[in-house]
Design a protein around this motif. Structure first.
Motif, PDB file in Angstrom:
ATOM      1  N   THR A   1       0.809  -1.212   0.000  1.00  0.00           N
ATOM      2  CA  THR A   1       0.000   0.000   0.000  1.00  0.00           C
ATOM      3  C   THR A   1       0.844   1.265   0.000  1.00  0.00           C
ATOM      4  OG1 THR A   1      -0.089  -0.182   2.391  1.00  0.00           O
ATOM      5  CG2 THR A   1      -1.954  -1.070   1.158  1.00  0.00           C
ATOM      6  N   LYS A   2       2.147   1.100   0.022  1.00  0.00           N
ATOM      7  CA  LYS A   2       2.980   2.304   0.044  1.00  0.00           C
ATOM      8  C   LYS A   2       4.291   2.048  -0.683  1.00  0.00           C
ATOM      9  CE  LYS A   2       4.399   5.948   3.230  1.00  0.00           C
ATOM     10  NZ  LYS A   2       4.332   6.477   4.610  1.00  0.00           N
ATOM     11  N   LEU A   3       4.681   3.021  -1.479  1.00  0.00           N
ATOM     12  CA  LEU A   3       5.992   2.982  -2.131  1.00  0.00           C
ATOM     13  C   LEU A   3       6.720   4.262  -1.758  1.00  0.00           C
ATOM     14  CD1 LEU A   3       8.063   1.795  -4.175  1.00  0.00           C
ATOM     15  CD2 LEU A   3       6.847   3.070  -5.962  1.00  0.00           C
ATOM     16  N   ILE A   4       7.887   4.114  -1.183  1.00  0.00           N
ATOM     17  CA  ILE A   4       8.627   5.329  -0.806  1.00  0.00           C
ATOM     18  C   ILE A   4       9.903   5.463  -1.624  1.00  0.00           C
ATOM     19  CG2 ILE A   4       7.713   5.383   1.555  1.00  0.00           C
ATOM     20  CD1 ILE A   4      10.615   4.382   2.352  1.00  0.00           C
ATOM     21  N   PHE A   5      10.283   6.702  -1.815  1.00  0.00           N
ATOM     22  CA  PHE A   5      11.547   7.046  -2.457  1.00  0.00           C
ATOM     23  C   PHE A   5      12.421   7.727  -1.406  1.00  0.00           C
ATOM     24  CE2 PHE A   5      11.092   6.585  -7.116  1.00  0.00           C
ATOM     25  CZ  PHE A   5       9.783   6.135  -7.160  1.00  0.00           C
ATOM     26  N   PRO A   6      13.555   7.144  -1.037  1.00  0.00           N
ATOM     27  CA  PRO A   6      14.483   7.887  -0.184  1.00  0.00           C
ATOM     28  C   PRO A   6      14.805   9.217  -0.854  1.00  0.00           C
ATOM     29  CG  PRO A   6      15.170   5.606  -0.384  1.00  0.00           C
ATOM     30  CD  PRO A   6      14.056   5.808  -1.359  1.00  0.00           C
ATOM     31  N   SER A   7      14.913  10.244  -0.065  1.00  0.00           N
ATOM     32  CA  SER A   7      15.044  11.612  -0.597  1.00  0.00           C
ATOM     33  C   SER A   7      16.244  11.759  -1.533  1.00  0.00           C
ATOM     34  CB  SER A   7      15.182  12.576   0.587  1.00  0.00           C
ATOM     35  OG  SER A   7      15.240  13.890   0.120  1.00  0.00           O
ATOM     36  N   GLY A   8      16.022  12.410  -2.674  1.00  0.00           N
ATOM     37  CA  GLY A   8      17.113  12.629  -3.635  1.00  0.00           C
ATOM     38  C   GLY A   8      16.562  12.934  -5.006  1.00  0.00           C
ATOM     39  N   THR A   9      17.451  12.920  -5.982  1.00  0.00           N
ATOM     40  CA  THR A   9      17.034  13.163  -7.365  1.00  0.00           C
ATOM     41  C   THR A   9      17.023  11.842  -8.125  1.00  0.00           C
ATOM     42  OG1 THR A   9      17.941  15.398  -7.359  1.00  0.00           O
ATOM     43  CG2 THR A   9      17.613  14.371  -9.504  1.00  0.00           C
ATOM     44  N   TYR A  10      15.903  11.558  -8.776  1.00  0.00           N
ATOM     45  CA  TYR A  10      15.765  10.324  -9.554  1.00  0.00           C
ATOM     46  C   TYR A  10      15.534  10.687 -11.022  1.00  0.00           C
ATOM     47  CZ  TYR A  10      15.230   8.021  -5.046  1.00  0.00           C
ATOM     48  OH  TYR A  10      15.442   7.554  -3.778  1.00  0.00           O
ATOM     49  N   HIS A  11      16.198   9.950 -11.897  1.00  0.00           N
ATOM     50  CA  HIS A  11      16.059  10.212 -13.334  1.00  0.00           C
ATOM     51  C   HIS A  11      15.162   9.165 -13.980  1.00  0.00           C
ATOM     52  CE1 HIS A  11      19.066  13.391 -13.341  1.00  0.00           C
ATOM     53  NE2 HIS A  11      19.692  12.669 -12.410  1.00  0.00           N
ATOM     54  N   PHE A  12      14.388   9.610 -14.947  1.00  0.00           N
ATOM     55  CA  PHE A  12      13.452   8.719 -15.644  1.00  0.00           C
ATOM     56  C   PHE A  12      13.596   8.937 -17.147  1.00  0.00           C
ATOM     57  CE2 PHE A  12      11.796   9.615 -11.463  1.00  0.00           C
ATOM     58  CZ  PHE A  12      11.276   8.402 -11.016  1.00  0.00           C
ATOM     59  N   PHE A  13      13.889   7.863 -17.856  1.00  0.00           N
ATOM     60  CA  PHE A  13      14.060   7.915 -19.317  1.00  0.00           C
ATOM     61  C   PHE A  13      12.941   7.117 -19.990  1.00  0.00           C
ATOM     62  CE2 PHE A  13      18.186   8.892 -17.629  1.00  0.00           C
ATOM     63  CZ  PHE A  13      18.779   9.734 -18.542  1.00  0.00           C
ATOM     64  N   PRO A  14      12.622   7.472 -21.221  1.00  0.00           N
ATOM     65  CA  PRO A  14      11.535   6.741 -21.901  1.00  0.00           C
ATOM     66  C   PRO A  14      11.901   5.328 -22.342  1.00  0.00           C
ATOM     67  CG  PRO A  14      12.422   8.490 -23.318  1.00  0.00           C
ATOM     68  CD  PRO A  14      13.083   8.647 -21.983  1.00  0.00           C
ATOM     69  N   ASP A  15      13.195   5.018 -22.441  1.00  0.00           N
ATOM     70  CA  ASP A  15      13.635   3.807 -23.135  1.00  0.00           C
ATOM     71  C   ASP A  15      12.923   2.533 -22.686  1.00  0.00           C
ATOM     72  OD1 ASP A  15      15.863   5.899 -22.689  1.00  0.00           O
ATOM     73  OD2 ASP A  15      16.452   4.868 -24.521  1.00  0.00           O
ATOM     74  N   TYR A  16      12.887   2.286 -21.395  1.00  0.00           N
ATOM     75  CA  TYR A  16      12.309   1.041 -20.879  1.00  0.00           C
ATOM     76  C   TYR A  16      10.881   1.233 -20.350  1.00  0.00           C
ATOM     77  CZ  TYR A  16      16.564  -1.705 -21.341  1.00  0.00           C
ATOM     78  OH  TYR A  16      17.623  -2.415 -21.848  1.00  0.00           O
ATOM     79  N   ALA A  17      10.334   2.410 -20.558  1.00  0.00           N
ATOM     80  CA  ALA A  17       9.025   2.709 -19.955  1.00  0.00           C
ATOM     81  C   ALA A  17       7.893   1.965 -20.640  1.00  0.00           C
ATOM     82  CB  ALA A  17       8.769   4.217 -19.998  1.00  0.00           C
ATOM     83  N   ASP A  18       6.824   1.728 -19.887  1.00  0.00           N
ATOM     84  CA  ASP A  18       5.591   1.181 -20.454  1.00  0.00           C
ATOM     85  C   ASP A  18       5.039   2.134 -21.504  1.00  0.00           C
ATOM     86  OD1 ASP A  18       5.695  -0.921 -18.698  1.00  0.00           O
ATOM     87  OD2 ASP A  18       4.109  -0.172 -17.381  1.00  0.00           O
ATOM     88  N   GLU A  19       4.185   1.576 -22.315  1.00  0.00           N
ATOM     89  CA  GLU A  19       3.646   2.346 -23.435  1.00  0.00           C
ATOM     90  C   GLU A  19       2.149   2.078 -23.525  1.00  0.00           C
ATOM     91  OE1 GLU A  19       6.155   2.794 -27.378  1.00  0.00           O
ATOM     92  OE2 GLU A  19       5.017   0.947 -27.373  1.00  0.00           O
ATOM     93  N   ARG A  20       1.377   3.136 -23.724  1.00  0.00           N
ATOM     94  CA  ARG A  20      -0.067   2.946 -23.893  1.00  0.00           C
ATOM     95  C   ARG A  20      -0.616   4.119 -24.680  1.00  0.00           C
ATOM     96  NH1 ARG A  20      -1.347   2.420 -18.847  1.00  0.00           N
ATOM     97  NH2 ARG A  20      -2.535   4.340 -18.523  1.00  0.00           N
ATOM     98  N   TYR A  21      -1.583   3.864 -25.532  1.00  0.00           N
ATOM     99  CA  TYR A  21      -2.229   4.957 -26.257  1.00  0.00           C
ATOM    100  C   TYR A  21      -3.210   5.625 -25.314  1.00  0.00           C
ATOM    101  CZ  TYR A  21      -3.443   7.654 -30.322  1.00  0.00           C
ATOM    102  OH  TYR A  21      -3.570   8.692 -31.213  1.00  0.00           O
TER     103      TYR A  21
END
Lengths: 596, 596
Positions: free
Chosen positions: B55-75
């Motif tokens: 029920t919870k997802l946490i991110f330890p504080s900081g900068t996170y990068h996100f690229f499209p390459d491996y991302a899910d895809e949906r119209y």
């Protein structure tokens, strides 16, 4: 021009006669020649065909209009064309045993709509109709002057409506309000352009030495009055009287798409225009194309036909026949038959890797399935390290797929290398076709099945027959194993720029120089009984890295059809090849104008 | 500036506390602040959440990068933004009972990727993170001179990389090769632009009287040296020192999308940039937004935040709360809450008609379902002919849907008229928010549920509160029934061009003049205890066709914040309205500079 000699019938084992024909007519669904939008009737007809298992749909002869408004919609990935959410007129998804006979009708498409897409269908025969678009996706202008600062064009606004706004040339669909009253409101659309090319309207072919000129995404233009505009780009040049063609920047609406289908027959179909390829088949088994034509419709005011290849085959299997066709003045090759390479983007363990489709027009063409045999290929030499069997695949998105093999992959196989599917490489028979006046090359032969090219007539500005393939740029897989080229006439080709080829028949596989001595990517090529008519001292055959090359009984004749381009090639320029036989070729003595 | 007074708690019946919390950390999946691409870890984490019902997802504080390459895809079809095949980072499709807590992290997106899309999810809480893009989808340049032939700009190529090729200005993502080495090959992308707008960098708002200037699809430009370029367009003007913003031509990557979801809570989220709206909710039930901010990241070198609205609600239901938010310098309104109209394109029988979505950014938002109650609306008057119940719907494509009603539709209802869904119109509470420096207007109130706007501070260049709606252009349905606007400060708005509004609070519904006397589209509006600070003689309230309008206990103060625009409006310009009460408003005497 085409010799109608007898030839051994190409047997299509997969093509069964359409039995127990129940025939429907589009007229039964309310459509009639000259009527408003045929789409609602067509959708009813296709639904009835499925429901009643009808095997034939006929169109009483006439002109039928098709608008996107009520058309079906599906997201399609189409190899070597542009993906997208398409409106589709003949949406032949999951059909079996169907013949569609146009009885010589003209199917006129309006706006952003795809004429025909087969998906997962089998035993489909399309015959006797022509495809055209009310407004072409390319535009044309007559060159009236070639000043220093650009190029002056007269563009017929009734055929290629345009505007100049903010100094930028934009092509539009003009005002079609009247015509559209019978359907729902449509938005005005524009026609973005990219590659420009100069054509000779008398010869109906690219102008002598004309090369691609980039005019997209926006040409700066100013009106000069009297219907003439100046494209303000000093690098543009052209000969007054010739036609400058603004090629569309996308390939969104190819004429006929055959995807994951089997046993498709195309007979007596003319593609006057398509925004992309006239016909593209992908991942499909057995395609027979007889008496297909490309060419602008008389009275259309256009010179160009389809804006890309006449035909194209991507990772197909079975048998491919192209016979008695006439491909004219489309803006790319008459045919390209190839497989697909995917690049290794990541290796996750000794059995698991991620493949990437590199060419954006191959995105989403998912050709790797569980139980497939793959070959592991060195991307620099195209040499195969080995083969293996796919255990499972996980599609990440349209570019990436994770593949798990049943066994460890070869040790040398690495990120940057490629895979291809080992498939039932198609047996190819291309015969009695006329290929004239298109951009670029003739046939790109890149399949490992028996390939027979006979009794065709070529007149194209680049190489007439090219063995291409690479795993570094186009990612098109090839490497013939048994290819015979016989009885063809190659008439005064190679009149385009040198980058489209300096030989009539060439190997130009993407093998890095250091690997050419050892690679034998193409094998068993026989070139016999052909006539080569040359206006220049260019090569007839230029190859490297071939095992098994026979060139015999050919006739080489010189002409003065074009000014020579100053080449001093050997007729047969063969390097790094084994088992080469060159014999009994009759060569007309080199004429005065071509001797040193 | 924001009064933090007590106020009655807005009760979200639908928002249950997240029980039996099983918490996962993104760190458990290998992601860490400053790491390469967070997407693979995020996908694993989301899969684990579903599998383990965490029920919870946490991110330890900081900068996170996100690229499209491996991302899910949906119209995705996203109302008032651009549809398309999207790469999605936080792809929250069919999730339930989940909190994502960023602990103050910065989520940095690279290229063509959508940060967050909820689809069919319920009880989702997003908190404590900021969204930014490495390269913004808009670009900015400092105006250095305003010559006759165009506008001279200094564009920082490290923040807004650009090229001038063939005389045309193109914005690029520059060379990010180094950064991308850790992921797969990406293609260089460009950033097409459309609407330009001049901003004042000191005041962090659109420049006084600055209006939209069209610079797309291609600006002719020439380099002047020293990092300055001239946009060759005589119609462009601007004040040296101000910032010229090239708005993107698409809205493809809004920050947070909430679609067909219920009980969504957004807390302490900052949107530094989004290619489209910062947050858009459609067809969703109950949305609570607390302490959300828009604003460029300090040190980013940018002035603009999101390239469209801060928040937007399309055909939502339930309760919508927006509290303690700070919306700054985004390129459109802080919020627009509306329903959808669809146009009648064809009537097939007395129960059957085809509806069409007219606005292209509403295509594919299928809001009509079987058993829905619809209202039948005269598109010229917005008057309702009657209502009816949907028996069945057949989606034709993203534009057209065939609807069959259980009973015959009203006789007067005709092609060109519109339908809307009679829904659980949302109850709206917007309070304690600061809305400053964006393009255009403030709040567009177009919902029929109880609407309470209190204790906000507005400083926007157009109308601060607008009752819009029409069935002829935007096709946004509205018509309030119970709207209270109290305790707000409206500080020196209406400093933009007149087309963004000449009143602080206005009705501008799309009712044709001949129907204004009879229509009462908006009802029961109370405007009380507000402070209006004006620098001009513009209207405070301008309405027509309202039944029930109370304006009381407001204070009007004059300032000299901007030069006056020469208006001579009445403070309260009320026409064609019933039950109007205007009482006890304190008006500062008109100052010298505004008297005749």
């Amino acid at each position: 021009m085409i010799k109608k000699t007898t030839f051994a019938a190409f047997c299509f084992a997969g093509l069964l006669p359409i039995a127990s024909a129940k025939t429907l007519s589009i007229a039964d669904f309310g459509a009639k020649p000259g009527g408003p939008d045929t789409i609602p009737a067509l959708k009813q007809a296709l639904a009835a065909i499925k429901k009643e298992q009808a095997t034939k749909l006929i169109f009483p002869s006439g002109t039928y209009h098709f608008f996107p408004d009520y058309a079906d919609e599906r997201y399609c990935f189409i190899s070597n064309n542009d993906e997208g959410l398409k409106r589709i007129a003949f949406n032949l998804k999951d059909f079996e045993n169907l013949e569609i006979d146009g009885n010589g009708s003209l199917f006129m498409f309006h706006g952003k709509i795809n004429p025909v897409i087969l998906e997962g269908s089998s035993n489909i025969r399309l015959k006797n109709f022509a495809i055209d678009f009310k407004r072409s996706f390319h535009s044309e202008g007559v060159i009236v002057a070639d000043p220093e600062e650009g190029l002056d064009l007269r563009i017929d606004p009734t055929v290629f409506p345009y505007e100049i706004a903010g100094g930028i040339l934009t092509f539009t669909d003009g005002d079609q309000t009247e015509e559209r009253k019978t359907t729902t409101k449509s938005k005005k659309i524009t026609f973005p352009y990219g590659g420009g090319l100069e054509f000779d309207p008398e010869k109906k072919e690219p102008a002598y030495l004309a090369r691609d000129l980039w005019v997209g995404p926006a040409a700066i233009a100013k009106p000069l009055g009297d219907g003439v505009i100046r494209i303000m780009d000093p690098k543009l040049t052209g000969t007054p009287g010739n036609i400058f063609i603004f090629g569309p920047s996308h390939r969104e609406h190819p004429g006929i798409v055959i995807s994951r289908s089997q046993d498709t027959v195309i007979e007596d179909i003319t593609i006057h225009h398509a925004a992309g390829m006239a016909l593209i088949a992908q991942l499909s088994h057995n395609v027979q194309i007889l008496r297909m034509k490309t060419g602008a419709r008389e009275g259309s005011g256009r010179l160009l036909s389809a804006t890309a290849d006449a035909t194209h085959f991507s990772n197909c299997t079975g048998k491919i026949e192209i016979g008695y066709c006439n491909f004219q003045v489309q803006k790319d090759d008459p045919s390209n038959l190839h497989g697909l390479y995917a690049r290794i983007s990541a290796q996750e363990d000794d059995k698991t890797f991620v493949i990437e489709m590199i060419h954006p027009q191959q995105y989403g063409i998912d050709f790797v399935d569980p139980n497939d045999e793959l070959e592991f290929v060195n991307s620099r030499s195209l040499v195969t390290y080995g083969t293996g069997k796919v255990a499972s695949v996980e599609r990440i998105n349209k570019q990436l797929t994770r593949v798990v093999m049943t066994e460890a992959v070869p040790k040398d196989f690495k990120v940057g290398d490629a895979i291809a599917e080992i498939r039932d490489y198609p047996e190819i028979h291309i015969h009695n076709c006329r290929m004239h006046g298109n951009r670029a090359r003739g046939l790109l032969l890149n399949c490992r099945g028996k390939t027979l090219i006979e009794d065709n007539h070529f007149h194209v500005p680049g190489t007439a027959i090219l063995f291409e393939s690479d795993a570094s740029f186009w990612y098109e897989q090839g490497g013939v194993r048994d290819c015979t080229i016989r009885g063809n006439v190659f008439e005064n080709g190679n009149f385009g720029p040198l980058e489209w080829g300096t030989g009539v028949i060439e190997v130009r596989a993407g093998i890095e120089d250091e690997f050419k001595p050892s690679s034998r990517y193409n094998q068993n090529i026989t070139i016999e009984d052909n006539t080569f008519i040359l206006f220049d001292r260019n090569a007839v055959v230029r190859t490297f890295s071939v095992d098994g090359l026979t060139i015999r009984n050919n006739t080489i004749i010189y002409s003065e059809a074009y000014p020579n381009r100053g080449l001093k090639d050997e007729l047969f320029d063969i390097s790094y090849s084994d088992n080469v036989v060159i014999e009994n070729n009759k060569v007309q003595e080199l004429p005065e104008n071509l001797t040193e």
